[in-house]
Design a protein around this motif. Structure first.
Motif, PDB file in Angstrom:
ATOM      1  N   ILE A 175     -33.878 -51.611  60.866  1.00 32.99           N
ATOM      2  CA  ILE A 175     -33.010 -51.500  59.522  1.00 32.99           C
ATOM      3  C   ILE A 175     -32.381 -50.322  59.613  1.00 32.99           C
ATOM      4  CG2 ILE A 175     -33.173 -51.036  57.072  1.00 32.99           C
ATOM      5  CD1 ILE A 175     -35.780 -53.206  58.859  1.00 32.99           C
ATOM      6  N   ASP A 176     -31.082 -49.878  59.361  1.00 37.19           N
ATOM      7  CA  ASP A 176     -30.342 -48.974  59.197  1.00 37.19           C
ATOM      8  C   ASP A 176     -29.869 -48.609  57.758  1.00 37.19           C
ATOM      9  OD1 ASP A 176     -30.459 -49.009  62.018  1.00 37.19           O
ATOM     10  OD2 ASP A 176     -28.162 -49.589  62.472  1.00 37.19           O
ATOM     11  N   LEU A 177     -30.631 -47.794  57.141  1.00 39.35           N
ATOM     12  CA  LEU A 177     -30.454 -47.417  55.863  1.00 39.35           C
ATOM     13  C   LEU A 177     -29.422 -46.265  55.454  1.00 39.35           C
ATOM     14  CD1 LEU A 177     -31.540 -48.623  53.187  1.00 39.35           C
ATOM     15  CD2 LEU A 177     -33.386 -47.298  53.010  1.00 39.35           C
ATOM     16  N   GLU A 178     -28.188 -46.332  54.891  1.00 36.40           N
ATOM     17  CA  GLU A 178     -27.480 -45.331  54.869  1.00 36.40           C
ATOM     18  C   GLU A 178     -27.649 -44.629  53.553  1.00 36.40           C
ATOM     19  OE1 GLU A 178     -23.700 -46.787  55.898  1.00 36.40           O
ATOM     20  OE2 GLU A 178     -24.145 -47.219  58.098  1.00 36.40           O
ATOM     21  N   VAL A 179     -27.669 -43.378  53.419  1.00 36.32           N
ATOM     22  CA  VAL A 179     -27.816 -42.766  52.018  1.00 36.32           C
ATOM     23  C   VAL A 179     -26.995 -41.549  52.090  1.00 36.32           C
ATOM     24  CG1 VAL A 179     -29.577 -42.080  50.378  1.00 36.32           C
ATOM     25  CG2 VAL A 179     -30.421 -43.530  52.143  1.00 36.32           C
ATOM     26  N   GLY A 180     -26.948 -40.930  50.751  1.00 33.64           N
ATOM     27  CA  GLY A 180     -26.070 -39.493  50.807  1.00 33.64           C
ATOM     28  C   GLY A 180     -26.891 -38.726  49.688  1.00 33.64           C
ATOM     29  N   ILE A 181     -27.063 -37.428  50.157  1.00 31.09           N
ATOM     30  CA  ILE A 181     -27.482 -36.293  49.216  1.00 31.09           C
ATOM     31  C   ILE A 181     -26.554 -35.179  49.011  1.00 31.09           C
ATOM     32  CG2 ILE A 181     -29.849 -36.687  49.648  1.00 31.09           C
ATOM     33  CD1 ILE A 181     -28.168 -33.801  51.387  1.00 31.09           C
ATOM     34  N   SER A 182     -26.916 -34.504  47.877  1.00 36.86           N
ATOM     35  CA  SER A 182     -25.780 -33.596  47.201  1.00 36.86           C
ATOM     36  C   SER A 182     -25.606 -32.418  48.099  1.00 36.86           C
ATOM     37  CB  SER A 182     -26.282 -32.860  45.807  1.00 36.86           C
ATOM     38  OG  SER A 182     -27.343 -32.235  45.954  1.00 36.86           O
ATOM     39  N   TYR A 183     -24.485 -31.770  48.303  1.00 35.97           N
ATOM     40  CA  TYR A 183     -24.346 -30.629  49.089  1.00 35.97           C
ATOM     41  C   TYR A 183     -25.476 -29.304  48.692  1.00 35.97           C
ATOM     42  CZ  TYR A 183     -20.250 -32.292  51.409  1.00 35.97           C
ATOM     43  OH  TYR A 183     -19.254 -33.147  52.185  1.00 35.97           O
ATOM     44  N   GLY A 184     -25.981 -29.436  47.546  1.00 34.63           N
ATOM     45  CA  GLY A 184     -26.869 -28.346  47.022  1.00 34.63           C
ATOM     46  C   GLY A 184     -28.079 -28.453  47.612  1.00 34.63           C
ATOM     47  N   ASP A 185     -28.426 -29.514  48.229  1.00 36.60           N
ATOM     48  CA  ASP A 185     -30.029 -29.937  48.503  1.00 36.60           C
ATOM     49  C   ASP A 185     -30.116 -29.250  50.098  1.00 36.60           C
ATOM     50  OD1 ASP A 185     -30.946 -31.263  46.573  1.00 36.60           O
ATOM     51  OD2 ASP A 185     -29.676 -33.144  47.103  1.00 36.60           O
ATOM     52  N   ASP A 186     -31.513 -28.956  50.444  1.00 34.59           N
ATOM     53  CA  ASP A 186     -32.000 -28.508  51.728  1.00 34.59           C
ATOM     54  C   ASP A 186     -31.844 -29.548  52.634  1.00 34.59           C
ATOM     55  OD1 ASP A 186     -33.297 -27.484  53.996  1.00 34.59           O
ATOM     56  OD2 ASP A 186     -34.671 -26.210  52.727  1.00 34.59           O
ATOM     57  N   LEU A 187     -31.201 -29.491  53.816  1.00 36.15           N
ATOM     58  CA  LEU A 187     -31.268 -30.679  54.793  1.00 36.15           C
ATOM     59  C   LEU A 187     -32.348 -30.962  55.323  1.00 36.15           C
ATOM     60  CD1 LEU A 187     -27.390 -30.116  55.948  1.00 36.15           C
ATOM     61  CD2 LEU A 187     -28.135 -31.595  53.869  1.00 36.15           C
ATOM     62  N   GLU A 188     -33.116 -29.879  56.030  1.00 33.97           N
ATOM     63  CA  GLU A 188     -34.254 -29.865  56.575  1.00 33.97           C
ATOM     64  C   GLU A 188     -35.526 -30.379  55.653  1.00 33.97           C
ATOM     65  OE1 GLU A 188     -35.353 -26.371  58.492  1.00 33.97           O
ATOM     66  OE2 GLU A 188     -33.580 -26.240  59.724  1.00 33.97           O
ATOM     67  N   LYS A 189     -35.239 -30.202  54.569  1.00 38.16           N
ATOM     68  CA  LYS A 189     -36.242 -30.495  53.422  1.00 38.16           C
ATOM     69  C   LYS A 189     -36.160 -32.226  53.228  1.00 38.16           C
ATOM     70  CE  LYS A 189     -37.887 -30.172  48.549  1.00 38.16           C
ATOM     71  NZ  LYS A 189     -37.561 -29.400  47.423  1.00 38.16           N
ATOM     72  N   VAL A 190     -34.770 -32.524  53.046  1.00 34.42           N
ATOM     73  CA  VAL A 190     -34.571 -34.016  52.962  1.00 34.42           C
ATOM     74  C   VAL A 190     -34.876 -34.772  53.984  1.00 34.42           C
ATOM     75  CG1 VAL A 190     -32.384 -35.557  52.713  1.00 34.42           C
ATOM     76  CG2 VAL A 190     -32.605 -33.484  51.188  1.00 34.42           C
ATOM     77  N   GLN A 241     -35.893 -64.185  57.256  1.00 31.63           N
ATOM     78  CA  GLN A 241     -34.840 -63.440  56.591  1.00 31.63           C
ATOM     79  C   GLN A 241     -35.539 -62.636  55.354  1.00 31.63           C
ATOM     80  OE1 GLN A 241     -32.191 -62.689  57.855  1.00 31.63           O
ATOM     81  NE2 GLN A 241     -30.969 -61.536  56.221  1.00 31.63           N
ATOM     82  N   PRO A 242     -36.563 -63.175  54.823  1.00 26.88           N
ATOM     83  CA  PRO A 242     -37.021 -62.180  53.789  1.00 26.88           C
ATOM     84  C   PRO A 242     -37.775 -60.762  54.251  1.00 26.88           C
ATOM     85  CG  PRO A 242     -37.683 -64.546  53.091  1.00 26.88           C
ATOM     86  CD  PRO A 242     -36.870 -64.496  54.597  1.00 26.88           C
ATOM     87  N   ASP A 243     -38.331 -61.160  55.280  1.00 28.93           N
ATOM     88  CA  ASP A 243     -38.945 -59.833  56.001  1.00 28.93           C
ATOM     89  C   ASP A 243     -37.778 -58.734  56.119  1.00 28.93           C
ATOM     90  OD1 ASP A 243     -41.233 -61.438  56.516  1.00 28.93           O
ATOM     91  OD2 ASP A 243     -41.095 -61.802  58.619  1.00 28.93           O
ATOM     92  N   TYR A 244     -36.714 -59.094  56.286  1.00 31.80           N
ATOM     93  CA  TYR A 244     -35.731 -57.938  56.604  1.00 31.80           C
ATOM     94  C   TYR A 244     -35.320 -57.418  55.362  1.00 31.80           C
ATOM     95  CZ  TYR A 244     -31.328 -56.197  57.650  1.00 31.80           C
ATOM     96  OH  TYR A 244     -29.983 -55.229  57.917  1.00 31.80           O
ATOM     97  N   PHE A 245     -35.144 -58.163  54.326  1.00 33.21           N
ATOM     98  CA  PHE A 245     -34.887 -57.691  53.071  1.00 33.21           C
ATOM     99  C   PHE A 245     -35.802 -56.947  52.127  1.00 33.21           C
ATOM    100  CE2 PHE A 245     -31.744 -61.641  52.958  1.00 33.21           C
ATOM    101  CZ  PHE A 245     -30.708 -60.758  53.130  1.00 33.21           C
ATOM    102  N   ARG A 246     -37.311 -57.557  52.504  1.00 33.03           N
ATOM    103  CA  ARG A 246     -38.133 -56.793  51.731  1.00 33.03           C
ATOM    104  C   ARG A 246     -38.353 -55.320  52.473  1.00 33.03           C
ATOM    105  NH1 ARG A 246     -44.358 -57.757  53.803  1.00 33.03           N
ATOM    106  NH2 ARG A 246     -45.418 -56.330  52.401  1.00 33.03           N
ATOM    107  N   ALA A 247     -38.038 -55.154  53.745  1.00 29.28           N
ATOM    108  CA  ALA A 247     -38.103 -53.799  54.533  1.00 29.28           C
ATOM    109  C   ALA A 247     -37.049 -53.102  53.749  1.00 29.28           C
ATOM    110  CB  ALA A 247     -38.035 -54.021  56.157  1.00 29.28           C
ATOM    111  N   ILE A 248     -35.825 -53.415  53.459  1.00 21.82           N
ATOM    112  CA  ILE A 248     -34.897 -52.859  52.898  1.00 21.82           C
ATOM    113  C   ILE A 248     -34.828 -52.438  51.658  1.00 21.82           C
ATOM    114  CG2 ILE A 248     -32.444 -52.680  52.237  1.00 21.82           C
ATOM    115  CD1 ILE A 248     -31.675 -54.605  54.482  1.00 21.82           C
TER     116      ILE A 248
END
Length: 302
Positions: free
Chosen positions: A187-202, A247-254
């Motif tokens: 699974i390749d889960l793409e996310v984005g966080i704000s510019y003000g957050d600590d990248l290493e912590k995230v 296929q439900p295994d894949y959707f459940r993991a996402i």
């Protein structure tokens, strides 16, 4: 009149005598020919029995197995008939039969090219076993679970429940994706966080949140990579592996990945930003909203 009848009788008697002499002369060959047919018949039964056991170990398509066994038996018996005719010294008959079979096969080949291609592809697919019933595949822009593999076509059931019938030659001749052959999927889960957050912590919190999913592949590490500076966020991808059979295994993991990340971010004040939009209410570009509203109020009072 009597002489003609006598001559005719003599001719018939001579023919019958010749036939009897020929039959007596050919009797040993006839017996040998019958023995040859019996030998080939029992040989066909034996070979089909042994071949059937081998095929059942190497493939799961019963219809193709029956077809292969039938063709094998037919080929062996045809060979036996050819040998028997040769014993009876009917070589011309053998040649005529072979020529007739060749002509008929050629004519049928031209008349049913697509059907023959589908048939041969079905046999080849069964022998090589690229896909099996229950596999999840994507081919010719169709995605679903293999429901049935026939000699001419393969039926794939889409996630919405529709049956898609595909000619075997399209599957055999074109690329396809086999999702279940390895029993695992990433699974390749793409996310984005704000510019003000600590990248290493995230990165640390996101990795631990995904690792908390109990059914992940133990021999595969969770991977975290920042990918881009977005318009309103710093984007990253979290990659993790799960066992995959349905296929439900894949959707459940996402779904579990999204829930774990959202819960972790809420608990640690990490922001998943909304896209930033600038709204311009003024007639002139760049005019401030409060100034524009004040000007409008003054105009209305006057």
């Amino acid at each position: 009149m009597f002489d003609k009848i006598t001559n005719a009788s003599s001719i018939v008697i001579n023919k019958v005598e010749n036939w009897l002499e020929t039959a007596i002369t050919m009797l040993p060959n006839f017996i040998i020919a019958i023995l040859v047919l019996l030998i080939f018949y029992f040989l066909s039964k034996l070979i089909r029995m042994v071949l059937g056991k081998v095929l059942h170990r190497s493939m799961s398509n019963d219809s193709v197995i029956r077809l292969i066994l039938s063709l094998t038996g037919f080929a062996i018996m045809l060979t036996g008939i050819m040998v028997a005719l040769s014993v009876l010294k009917l070589d011309k008959t053998v040649t005529s039969v072979l020529a007739g079979v060749g002509v008929i096969g050629l004519a049928l080949g031209f008349a049913f090219q697509d059907a023959a291609a589908n048939f041969i592809s079905g046999v080849a697919m069964a022998v090589k076993s690229p896909i099996n019933i229950g596999d999840i595949v994507e081919t010719n822009s169709y995605f679903g679970t293999v429901k049935r593999i026939g000699l001419r076509s393969t039926t794939v059931t889409s996630p919405q429940g529709q049956d898609i019938v595909l000619p075997n030659r399209l599957i055999f001749q074109n690329p396809y994706t086999q999702f279940t052959i390895n029993g695992e999927r990433r699974i390749d889960l793409e996310v984005g966080i704000s510019y003000g957050d600590d990248l290493e912590k995230v990165e640390d919190l996101s990795t631990k949140a995904i690792e908390a999913i109990p059914y992940l592949k133990e021999d595969k590490k969770v991977e975290f990579f920042y990918t881009a500076f977005g318009d309103s966020s710093i984007n990253f991808v979290v990659r993790y592996w799960v066992n995959y059979g349905r296929q439900p295994d894949y959707f459940r993991a996402i779904s579990d990945g999204i829930k774990n990340l959202k819960k972790t971010y809420n608990e640690n004040d990490i922001t998943i930003p909304f896209p930033i939009r600038t709204l311009d209410f003024g007639i002139k570009g760049g005019e401030k909203l409060d100034s524009m509203l004040s000007s409008n109020n003054i105009s209305k009072k006057n």
